[in-house]
Each structure stands twice: as C-alpha cells, then as structure tokens.
Enzyme design. Structure first.
Site, PDB file in Angstrom:
ATOM      1  N   GLU A  97       6.510   4.848   7.510  1.00 21.70           N
ATOM      2  CA  GLU A  97       6.128   6.088   6.831  1.00 21.70           C
ATOM      3  C   GLU A  97       6.860   7.309   7.389  1.00 21.70           C
ATOM      4  O   GLU A  97       6.717   7.657   8.555  1.00 21.70           O
ATOM      5  CB  GLU A  97       4.622   6.296   6.952  1.00 21.70           C
ATOM      6  CG  GLU A  97       3.807   5.267   6.171  1.00 21.70           C
ATOM      7  CD  GLU A  97       2.334   5.310   6.519  1.00 21.70           C
ATOM      8  OE1 GLU A  97       2.006   5.885   7.575  1.00 21.70           O
ATOM      9  OE2 GLU A  97       1.527   4.773   5.744  1.00 21.70           O
ATOM     10  N   THR A 143       1.283  -7.971  13.232  1.00 24.71           N
ATOM     11  CA  THR A 143       1.384  -6.586  12.785  1.00 24.71           C
ATOM     12  C   THR A 143       1.468  -6.583  11.263  1.00 24.71           C
ATOM     13  O   THR A 143       2.394  -7.134  10.731  1.00 24.71           O
ATOM     14  CB  THR A 143       2.656  -5.933  13.352  1.00 24.71           C
ATOM     15  OG1 THR A 143       3.536  -6.939  13.823  1.00 24.71           O
ATOM     16  CG2 THR A 143       2.340  -4.989  14.476  1.00 24.71           C
ATOM     17  N   SER A 174      -6.857  11.391   1.007  1.00 22.06           N
ATOM     18  CA  SER A 174      -7.162  12.440   0.016  1.00 22.06           C
ATOM     19  C   SER A 174      -6.483  12.150  -1.311  1.00 22.06           C
ATOM     20  O   SER A 174      -5.669  11.271  -1.433  1.00 22.06           O
ATOM     21  CB  SER A 174      -6.713  13.795   0.552  1.00 22.06           C
ATOM     22  OG  SER A 174      -5.325  13.806   0.801  1.00 22.06           O
ATOM     23  N   ASN A 200       0.283  10.870   6.840  1.00 21.87           N
ATOM     24  CA  ASN A 200      -0.932  10.353   7.463  1.00 21.87           C
ATOM     25  C   ASN A 200      -2.049  11.387   7.541  1.00 21.87           C
ATOM     26  O   ASN A 200      -3.204  11.015   7.726  1.00 21.87           O
ATOM     27  CB  ASN A 200      -0.595   9.798   8.850  1.00 21.87           C
ATOM     28  CG  ASN A 200       0.108   8.468   8.751  1.00 21.87           C
ATOM     29  OD1 ASN A 200      -0.509   7.442   8.532  1.00 21.87           O
ATOM     30  ND2 ASN A 200       1.429   8.492   8.873  1.00 21.87           N
ATOM     31  N   THR A 253       0.861  -1.190   0.000  1.00 22.10           N
ATOM     32  CA  THR A 253       0.000   0.000   0.000  1.00 22.10           C
ATOM     33  C   THR A 253       0.894   1.237   0.000  1.00 22.10           C
ATOM     34  O   THR A 253       1.338   1.679  -1.054  1.00 22.10           O
ATOM     35  CB  THR A 253      -0.960   0.003   1.205  1.00 22.10           C
ATOM     36  OG1 THR A 253      -0.208  -0.230   2.398  1.00 22.10           O
ATOM     37  CG2 THR A 253      -2.018  -1.067   1.059  1.00 22.10           C
TER      38      THR A 253
END
Length: 385
Positions: free
Chosen positions: A261, A181, A385, A380, A148
């Site tokens: 991230e 996880t 969006s 995040n 992802t």
C-alpha cells in the site's frame, strides 16, 4: 491458471456484494484427488480470526477437500456469531461437495470487527454459487475474488518433470512475518505424503513469506495452505520439490512487496557474512522495520547512518565499527565509516537494494520491505471509512 494449473483442481470466484466495487469476493478451490492431502501455516498473532481458529482444527489430520475464501470482511472479533458463520460456511461447502465439513478450510480477509446476518448470507450464497461454477480454468477468477486493497491479483506456477505447482495470493498491507503472511493457496499434483507436504511448506514459507516485512504489522487472518492432489502420479525428489515450492513462494512474496500500500520503493535487504542465519535475519529485519530508514529511502536519501543505527539495536554478533553498507551498488560505508559520496547513489528507481556485510561469518539472509510514504499513511488512515 493459478491454482488450477496442476491436475486435479477446480476453482471459481463469484461476486455476491461483500465488496462495494462489485468485483468477485468469494472463491472456492476444490481438490478432486486422488490424494486429499493438506497442510497449512498460520499467523502467530495471538489475536486470531474465526477462520484461523476453524482451519487450525481442520488441518490437524492433514486431510483437506477444499478451501473457501471471502474478501470484504475479516470475520475477526465477531464473537460466537462469527465462528458459527465460519462453521456454516464449511458445512455449506461440505453439503454441496458431499464431503465432511471437518475437511473444509475457510479463509476471510477484510475489515476486522464487522459481521452480521447480511454478511453471513452473502458468504453462504457465494459459497453455493462458486461451487456451482467450479471448473478447471477458474483459477484466475478465484485469485481476483480474494483481493482487498490489492491493485492486481497475484499468481504463480512452476512445472518440472511431470508435476506442477500453482498458487494465488492476496496482500497489500499488514505484511509481517508470523509463519505466514496474508492469504495464500498453493496446489500441486505431485505425490506427497502428509508429512512431506507439511515439511516442504514450512521450509518454503520460512525463507519467503517469513522474510517479507513490508510494514511490521501482523494480521489476524494470515494463512498459507498447500493442497496435494497427486493427480500427476509423479513422486518428485524431495529437494527438487522443495526448491520449486520455494521458487513459487518467493515469487509471490515479491509480488506482494511490489503491491504494498502506497509504497514507492521496493527494498531488498541482503545481509551477508553473518555468524548465523538467525543473526542475518535479525539484522535485516531491524532495518526493514526502521521508520527513519524507510522515510529516508522515500525521500531518495541514501542515509546509511540509519542502517548502522538500526542494526546496532540487535543482539547479532558483529562489530558495528567493522561493517560495510552498499546501496544500489554503491558502497557508502566501509568498516563503520564513510566510503563513496552519498550523491553517487541513484534512488530514483523503484527497486532498491541494500547489502549489509557483517564480516564475521558465512551465513546470509534476505528481507523484503518497502519505504514509508505519505500514500501509505493516507490509505491506512481511511481504511474503514
């Protein structure tokens, strides 16, 4: 080769438009046997995605024929329509593989709360296309299809004495423990009983994925699955297999940590001389989840006072005025007071090692985390969006 490194497995990854990037987004991994043993551990989040609810039922009898995974949509909080989508995905795979739908695991990853007829159609189409493209070299494509926000795919293999373990994982955010996880698929051609597979998997995840605490946020979709084909015909010594599985799981956990991230530091927190392993884990996790400490590391500030403040909130047995703290090889705190100057610590490398010596026992544990950065907040804040 990832999940197809062991004998008895085929895989594929295809693109059907679930992700706007055009990259692969549906993967299938099939166990051709002769054994069809399966085990899995799941998120302990009470808010569970539809594939988790389904897969918990599937794995109850420890028989698994295949696993279907999609990225581009979590299929979580999508009501009865979402559960029907998961059920239909398993039925589609079962029909094409000529097996029972109750032996098909399903995993999804992506944005929570989205799912419509178009999503369902793409998942079912992807399942059909992936099964049509199954092959013994399809592990790499499958590992790409489950990504992802990952910047790279994560794979790991281990070979010993005629048997092999292969694995793939996805995850770059919402990395916090809860039996598992992120999404992980592990395969092996070793000969294991259902009980052995379950025990080995739980033992391995406990000291690897459960110790990865990147941002303290637990997903609704986390699942680690182990599929056993027995195709090597080799029954490994229990300790040897468990150590191999721990090696694979730890390797993947570190890869996930490195791809977190927006992170600029990969922080390994080692707690030593604890009264118990549970104490060591609790102390390490208290630091891993302390935003002040994580922000300090982002700013290349070896602020060891934030370490002591964090561990002081735990119930672990230790004297806070008799603790040593070492950062990147420099002991900055001893017996709860200053030691070497902070400027002796070099925090410019990405790898950051923190050692906390509780000085009360012989137990230890390691927790893996990351710093808190501007990029993490930006990524995040704009995720949907």
């Amino acid at each position: 080769m990832s999940v197809t490194a062991p004998q008895g497995f085929e895989a594929a990854g295809v693109a059907v438009g679930l992700k706007s990037t055009g990259n692969p987004d549906v993967a299938v991994v099939v166990n051709r046997g002769p054994l069809k043993v399966g085990a899995a551990v799941f998120t302990s989040n009470r808010a569970k995605a539809n594939p988790i609810i389904w897969s918990q039922q599937v794995v109850a009898d420890r028989t698994v024929e295949a696993i279907v995974l999609n990225s581009g949509g979590a299929n979580c909080f999508t009501g009865s329509f979402g559960f029907q989508t998961t059920h239909q995905t398993a039925e589609k795979a079962a029909e094409l593989l000529d097996v029972s739908a109750s032996d098909i695991l399903v995993c999804s990853t992506g944005l929570i709360g989205t799912g419509d007829e178009a999503f369902r159609a793409k998942v079912l189409t992807g399942t059909e296309q992936a099964i049509a493209e199954l092959n013994a070299d399809g592990g790499a494509a499958a590992s790409e299809a489950i990504m992802t926000t990952d910047s790279v795919s994560k794979i790991s293999t281990y070979q010993r004495d005629g048997w092999t373990i292969g694995a793939m994982a996805k995850g770059a955010g919402m990395l916090a423990p809860g039996l598992a996880t992120m999404l992980v698929v592990i395969t092996t051609d070793a000969v294991l009983t259902p009980v052995e597979a379950d025990e080995h998997l739980r033992a391995a995840t406990r000291v690897s994925f459960d110790r990865l605490d990147s941002d303290g946020c637990m997903s609704t979709n986390d699942q680690v699955s182990l599929l056993v084909s027995g195709a090597s015909g080799v029954e490994p010594e229990a300790e040897a297999f468990r150590l191999g599985l721990i090696d694979v799981c730890t390797n993947l956990a570190v890869q996930l940590q490195a791809d977190a991230e927006g992170a600029s530091h990969d922080i390994t927190i080692q707690v030593i001389h604890a009264a118990s392993e549970d104490d060591a884990v609790e102390v390490g996790r208290s630091v891993a989840r302390n935003n002040l400490f994580k922000a300090a590391i982002f700013g290349n500030d070896p602020n060891w006072g934030r370490v002591l403040a964090a561990i002081g909130t735990t119930r672990a047995e230790f004297d806070p005025y008799d603790v040593d703290v070492e950062i990147n090889g420099v002991r900055v705190c001893t017996e709860g007071g200053p030691d070497r100057p902070r400027e002796d610590v070099d925090l410019t490398p990405r790898a950051t090692n923190v050692t906390i010596d509780l000085r009360v026992g012989e137990e230890a544990a390691t927790i893996y985390t990351n710093d808190l950065t501007h990029d993490y907040v930006h990524e995040n804040s704009a995720y949907s969006s």
